[in-house]
Write an enzyme that holds these catalytic residues in place. Structure first.
Site, short mmCIF file in Angstrom:
data_model
loop_
_atom_site.label_atom_id
_atom_site.label_comp_id
_atom_site.label_asym_id
_atom_site.label_seq_id
_atom_site.Cartn_x
_atom_site.Cartn_y
_atom_site.Cartn_z
N ASN A 173 0.79 -1.23 0.00
CA ASN A 173 0.00 0.00 0.00
C ASN A 173 0.83 1.28 0.00
OD1 ASN A 173 0.68 -0.82 2.63
ND2 ASN A 173 -1.02 0.30 3.54
N LYS A 195 11.44 -8.74 1.31
CA LYS A 195 10.44 -9.47 0.52
C LYS A 195 9.24 -8.55 0.39
CE LYS A 195 7.26 -13.39 0.31
NZ LYS A 195 6.07 -12.53 0.02
N ALA A 226 5.56 -7.19 -1.47
CA ALA A 226 4.34 -7.77 -2.04
C ALA A 226 4.52 -7.96 -3.55
CB ALA A 226 3.16 -6.87 -1.75
N GLY A 229 1.62 -6.17 7.93
CA GLY A 229 0.61 -6.97 7.27
C GLY A 229 -0.59 -7.19 8.15
N SER A 230 -1.31 -8.26 7.90
CA SER A 230 -2.53 -8.57 8.65
C SER A 230 -2.19 -9.24 9.98
CB SER A 230 -3.41 -9.50 7.82
OG SER A 230 -2.79 -10.78 7.71
N GLU A 289 3.89 -4.64 12.56
CA GLU A 289 2.94 -3.53 12.40
C GLU A 289 1.79 -4.10 11.60
OE1 GLU A 289 0.56 -1.17 11.14
OE2 GLU A 289 2.04 -0.61 9.61
N LEU A 290 0.65 -4.29 12.28
CA LEU A 290 -0.44 -5.06 11.69
C LEU A 290 -1.65 -4.16 11.40
CD1 LEU A 290 0.02 -8.18 13.99
CD2 LEU A 290 1.14 -7.65 11.81
N CYS A 349 -3.28 1.32 6.97
CA CYS A 349 -3.50 0.67 8.26
C CYS A 349 -3.94 1.68 9.31
CB CYS A 349 -2.24 -0.07 8.71
SG CYS A 349 -0.77 0.96 8.75
N GLU A 405 -11.27 -5.03 9.98
CA GLU A 405 -10.67 -3.92 9.24
C GLU A 405 -11.21 -3.91 7.81
OE1 GLU A 405 -6.32 -1.95 8.43
OE2 GLU A 405 -6.43 -4.12 8.53
#
Length: 459
Positions: free
Chosen positions: A133, A156, A158, A208-209, A230-231, A264, A361
């Protein structure tokens, strides 16, 4: 299994590029090289590292038009938003360069019969798993701090933003970083798991999630490696009875549609006390209805497409399930019949527990309005979430709002009478299912270091 991945322009649905995945052996070779680079980079001075990061900042500003164009092509961000992201990344590099030496300075402590030193030492190769994002920012925010520390970095990214992933590697190399001190891995999930387990990888950071965070944290814990996570979040913005409604509407709209809502730390739940609910609701729906959706390369576009079709489909499913569970749709809520992964600015009312709009979310431009009796209920509802990344309060009594933010809001960050994204000088991170650890403001430099005690006996 296919050993290639394609990137797709979400505005046109056209294929941009095809990339070949690295094998596990190729990834292992990169890790070896990155560790070898660490053995040299760790010996550089703070001044040398700072000079490198200032050069990175300069190159980002020089290349911001190209970087913004690539972000627009790969994930649909507007050109203006991409340029703002570049400016933030340059500022993060400059902050690390300016303050790194002080943050990591050796400390002295008392020791009976002598003295003691506390030294912050780099630990090695840090592996970052990052989302799409904010394709440049997500990488810079962890890599700049770790390179300032003296660690070396693996990425790594996305799969839909692999063009930017390779550009960041080139950026660091062009700025003068040793060739293997920052490397991008074009790999699948199975190879990524092997990277986590590799003996030369010393720490793992993921954005991520919550599900991804739990999975990565468990894999890292099994091999005794520290993680920073950091989710996701479902940030609540409280509009109290004494709020400036015009200001609240302005910033709540901004906080919901920024980056097409794919943020997020976006404003997602709007908890409004009964006394001003109708006034806020009417103005908010009107303002959301004016948001222009279209070609992200156009200067007039406020919101471009969502980044991928599957993400749009998931968002629409969450909207539909919320409506089936009792929410009402005041605006939007329909997939447009057009090329591209577009979704309109959407407002849901009568949002209650048991609906995705309340519990989960919604990673897109969908706002959830929640009506409450008073300030006490507003704060209870705000904290009635498994998430705890950010949030906001609108009130013309700033001291009261500060007290609520400090003492009651169970989140890592709170905005008062405004909406702000990440700031280079302030810690960024959350609590509960939004993860742990902090980035920015010098705090990220202390996550992956060896805090070493040296005791000198002199008597």
């Amino acid at each position: 299994m296919s050993r290639s991945r394609q990137t797709i322009n979400p505005a046109t649905e056209e294929t941009l590029a095809t990339y070949t995945l690295m094998s596990r052996d190729e990834a292992n070779q990169v890790i070896e090289h990155t560790h070898e680079a660490f053995l040299q980079w760790r010996k550089t001075s703070f001044a040398e590292r700072a000079e490198l990061l200032r050069k990175v900042a300069s190159l980002i500003r020089e290349r911001k038009d190209d970087y913004a164009a690539l972000m627009t092509k790969e994930m649909g961000k507007t050109l203006a938003s991409g340029k703002q992201e570049c400016e933030l990344c340059a500022a993060i590099c400059e902050y690390a360069a300016e303050h790194g030496a002080d943050e990591l300075a050796e400390q002295t402590r008392d020791l009976r019969g002598g003295r003691a030193l506390i030294s912050y030492q780099p630990i090695g190769v840090i592996y970052g798993i990052q989302p799409w994002n904010f394709p440049l920012y997500q990488v810079i925010r962890y890599s700049a701090d770790n390179l300032m520390v003296g660690n070396t970095v693996l990425l790594k990214h996305a799969g839909n933003v692999w063009g930017m992933a390779l550009e960041v590697e080139k950026l660091y190399r062009d700025a003068g970083l040793p060739e293997h001190a920052f490397r991008t891995l074009l790999i699948d999930h199975d190879t990524s798991d092997a990277v986590i387990e590799h003996r030369l990888v010393r720490g793992v950071t993921l954005t991520g999630s919550p599900a991804a965070g739990a999975d990565i944290a468990q894999k890292a814990a099994k091999v005794l490696k520290k993680t920073v996570l950091e989710l996701g979040s479902n940030d609540a913005y409280l509009v109290l009875g004494d709020a400036d409604i015009e200001k609240a509407v302005k910033f709540c709209v901004m906080g919901r549609i920024n980056n097409t809502g794919q943020t997020c730390v976006a404003a997602k739940r709007f908890i409004v006390v009964d006394a001003v609910y109708d006034q806020f609701r009417n103005a908010f729906v009107e303002a959301m209805g004016k948001i222009t959706v279209g070609d992200p390369t156009s200067q007039d576009t406020v919101m471009g497409p969502m980044a991928r079709k599957d993400l749009r489909d998931k968002l629409h499913d969450q909207v539909q399930r919320s409506i089936e569970a009792g929410a009402t749709c005041a605006l939007g809520g329909e997939v447009p019949d057009r090329t591209g992964y577009y979704y309109p600015a959407t407002v849901l009312e009568n949002v209650k527990p048991g609906q995705p709009a309340y519990d989960d979310e919604l990673f897109g431009p969908v706002a959830a309005l929640i009506r409450v009796k008073d300030e006490e209920e507003a704060m209870r509802v705000a904290n009635d979430s498994p998430f705890g990344l950010g949030g906001g309060i609108f009130s013309t009594d700033p001291e009261r709002a500060i007290k609520l933010a400090r003492d009651e809001f169970d989140t890592g960050m709170v905005n008062i009478n405004g909406y702000n994204l990440a700031q280079p000088n302030l810690p960024f991170g959350g609590v509960k299912d939004s993860g742990y650890g902090r980035e920015h403001g010098g705090f990220g430099m202390h996550e992956f270091v060896n805090i070493k005690s040296i005791m000198i006996n002199e008597k």
